[in-house]
Design a protein around this motif. Sequence first.
Motif, PDB file in Angstrom:
ATOM      1  N   VAL A 104     -36.131  49.478   7.912  1.00  0.00           N
ATOM      2  CA  VAL A 104     -37.477  49.829   8.390  1.00  0.00           C
ATOM      3  C   VAL A 104     -37.989  51.100   7.724  1.00  0.00           C
ATOM      4  CG1 VAL A 104     -37.099  48.704  10.606  1.00  0.00           C
ATOM      5  CG2 VAL A 104     -36.562  51.134  10.358  1.00  0.00           C
ATOM      6  N   MET A 105     -37.116  51.848   7.058  1.00  0.00           N
ATOM      7  CA  MET A 105     -37.505  53.085   6.397  1.00  0.00           C
ATOM      8  C   MET A 105     -37.826  52.875   4.915  1.00  0.00           C
ATOM      9  SD  MET A 105     -36.966  55.137   8.999  1.00  0.00           S
ATOM     10  CE  MET A 105     -36.857  56.794   8.356  1.00  0.00           C
ATOM     11  N   ALA A 106     -37.643  51.668   4.425  1.00  0.00           N
ATOM     12  CA  ALA A 106     -37.774  51.403   2.991  1.00  0.00           C
ATOM     13  C   ALA A 106     -39.188  51.676   2.479  1.00  0.00           C
ATOM     14  CB  ALA A 106     -37.397  49.950   2.714  1.00  0.00           C
ATOM     15  N   PRO A 107     -39.311  52.084   1.209  1.00  0.00           N
ATOM     16  CA  PRO A 107     -40.633  52.301   0.600  1.00  0.00           C
ATOM     17  C   PRO A 107     -41.445  51.009   0.598  1.00  0.00           C
ATOM     18  CG  PRO A 107     -38.895  53.265  -0.735  1.00  0.00           C
ATOM     19  CD  PRO A 107     -38.215  52.425   0.298  1.00  0.00           C
ATOM     20  N   LYS A 108     -42.768  51.156   0.532  1.00  0.00           N
ATOM     21  CA  LYS A 108     -43.670  50.005   0.527  1.00  0.00           C
ATOM     22  C   LYS A 108     -44.545  50.045  -0.732  1.00  0.00           C
ATOM     23  CE  LYS A 108     -42.452  48.630   4.697  1.00  0.00           C
ATOM     24  NZ  LYS A 108     -41.744  47.353   4.934  1.00  0.00           N
ATOM     25  N   PRO A 109     -44.944  48.880  -1.236  1.00  0.00           N
ATOM     26  CA  PRO A 109     -45.775  48.849  -2.436  1.00  0.00           C
ATOM     27  C   PRO A 109     -47.225  49.228  -2.189  1.00  0.00           C
ATOM     28  CG  PRO A 109     -45.387  46.634  -1.624  1.00  0.00           C
ATOM     29  CD  PRO A 109     -44.529  47.543  -0.805  1.00  0.00           C
ATOM     30  N   ARG A 110     -47.626  49.284  -0.917  1.00  0.00           N
ATOM     31  CA  ARG A 110     -49.003  49.654  -0.578  1.00  0.00           C
ATOM     32  C   ARG A 110     -48.979  50.516   0.679  1.00  0.00           C
ATOM     33  NH1 ARG A 110     -52.585  44.803   1.600  1.00  0.00           N
ATOM     34  NH2 ARG A 110     -53.741  46.632   2.306  1.00  0.00           N
ATOM     35  N   ALA A 111     -50.139  51.093   0.991  1.00  0.00           N
ATOM     36  CA  ALA A 111     -50.216  51.983   2.153  1.00  0.00           C
ATOM     37  C   ALA A 111     -49.908  51.213   3.432  1.00  0.00           C
ATOM     38  CB  ALA A 111     -51.601  52.612   2.232  1.00  0.00           C
ATOM     39  N   THR A 112     -48.833  51.615   4.091  1.00  0.00           N
ATOM     40  CA  THR A 112     -48.353  50.936   5.293  1.00  0.00           C
ATOM     41  C   THR A 112     -48.019  51.964   6.361  1.00  0.00           C
ATOM     42  OG1 THR A 112     -47.392  49.147   3.959  1.00  0.00           O
ATOM     43  CG2 THR A 112     -46.592  49.366   6.217  1.00  0.00           C
ATOM     44  N   HIS A 150     -45.296  54.428   2.386  1.00  0.00           N
ATOM     45  CA  HIS A 150     -44.914  54.118   3.760  1.00  0.00           C
ATOM     46  C   HIS A 150     -45.010  55.335   4.664  1.00  0.00           C
ATOM     47  CE1 HIS A 150     -41.707  51.832   6.389  1.00  0.00           C
ATOM     48  NE2 HIS A 150     -42.888  51.933   6.969  1.00  0.00           N
ATOM     49  N   THR A 151     -45.894  55.287   5.656  1.00  0.00           N
ATOM     50  CA  THR A 151     -46.030  56.342   6.653  1.00  0.00           C
ATOM     51  C   THR A 151     -45.320  55.887   7.924  1.00  0.00           C
ATOM     52  OG1 THR A 151     -48.192  56.983   5.770  1.00  0.00           O
ATOM     53  CG2 THR A 151     -47.652  57.726   8.002  1.00  0.00           C
ATOM     54  N   ILE A 152     -44.408  56.719   8.444  1.00  0.00           N
ATOM     55  CA  ILE A 152     -43.602  56.333   9.599  1.00  0.00           C
ATOM     56  C   ILE A 152     -43.798  57.321  10.743  1.00  0.00           C
ATOM     57  CG2 ILE A 152     -41.286  55.776  10.427  1.00  0.00           C
ATOM     58  CD1 ILE A 152     -40.487  55.312   7.503  1.00  0.00           C
ATOM     59  N   LEU A 153     -44.150  56.794  11.915  1.00  0.00           N
ATOM     60  CA  LEU A 153     -44.345  57.606  13.108  1.00  0.00           C
ATOM     61  C   LEU A 153     -43.384  57.143  14.197  1.00  0.00           C
ATOM     62  CD1 LEU A 153     -48.265  57.640  13.306  1.00  0.00           C
ATOM     63  CD2 LEU A 153     -46.767  59.291  12.170  1.00  0.00           C
ATOM     64  N   SER A 154     -42.854  58.092  14.960  1.00  0.00           N
ATOM     65  CA  SER A 154     -41.897  57.775  16.015  1.00  0.00           C
ATOM     66  C   SER A 154     -42.299  58.449  17.316  1.00  0.00           C
ATOM     67  CB  SER A 154     -40.491  58.240  15.600  1.00  0.00           C
ATOM     68  OG  SER A 154     -39.542  57.945  16.593  1.00  0.00           O
TER      69      SER A 154
END
Length: 203
Positions: free
Chosen positions: A157-165, A108-112
């Motif tokens: 919304v910060m949770a890990p994801k099973p694939r590139a997100t 999980h990539t997160i941008l703000s």
Amino acid sequence: MKINMLAAGLLLIGVSLAAVNMYYYLEGTLSIQQVKMDSPLPVKVTEASSDKQWPLYDVKPSVGEKFAELYIPRLEQVFPIYEGTGTEVLRTGVGHYIRSALPGEENHTILSGHRDTVFRGLRHLKEDDELVVTTPEGAFTYKIYRIRIVTADDHSVMAPKPRATLTLTTCYPFYFLGNAPERYIISAKLINKQRVITWNPSR
């Protein structure tokens, strides 16, 4: 006399705060580069290999370092991406949550970004719109699959994801005075990745 001095002092403080806020607003908005849909991005790419371990970021970006750019075709805009989400970073561009995956990586990539500067155009995006993140490691294209509004304390919304997100997050409502009570969340899945031959960031 004392009342006049107090009024003058309060006026001076108000003017100073307004000037500071205007400076920060301009600093954020001026970081956005407007581009035409048919304009080439400042990157040359080649097809990525099937190596599932790629991309490999041998050197992680340091806090405050610009290490990537976000291109949103629908808005025809390019935004600088910096490592970290501290106050100084978010004044000058888009911030990457340090504990989230780097662009192109699995998970999980997160941008703000601030709703009134770099991310004020997010309200115009729709499902199936594309988001392109470029780094010296690669060009990564994501497709939006979900747009939602959550409360400010919703940490799911910060949770890990099973694939590139890729997740873009900003405060909501977009037009709100003070600390906004909600968050505008855009989720996108990785659909294509290309290796970078040369990367020439615009700023």
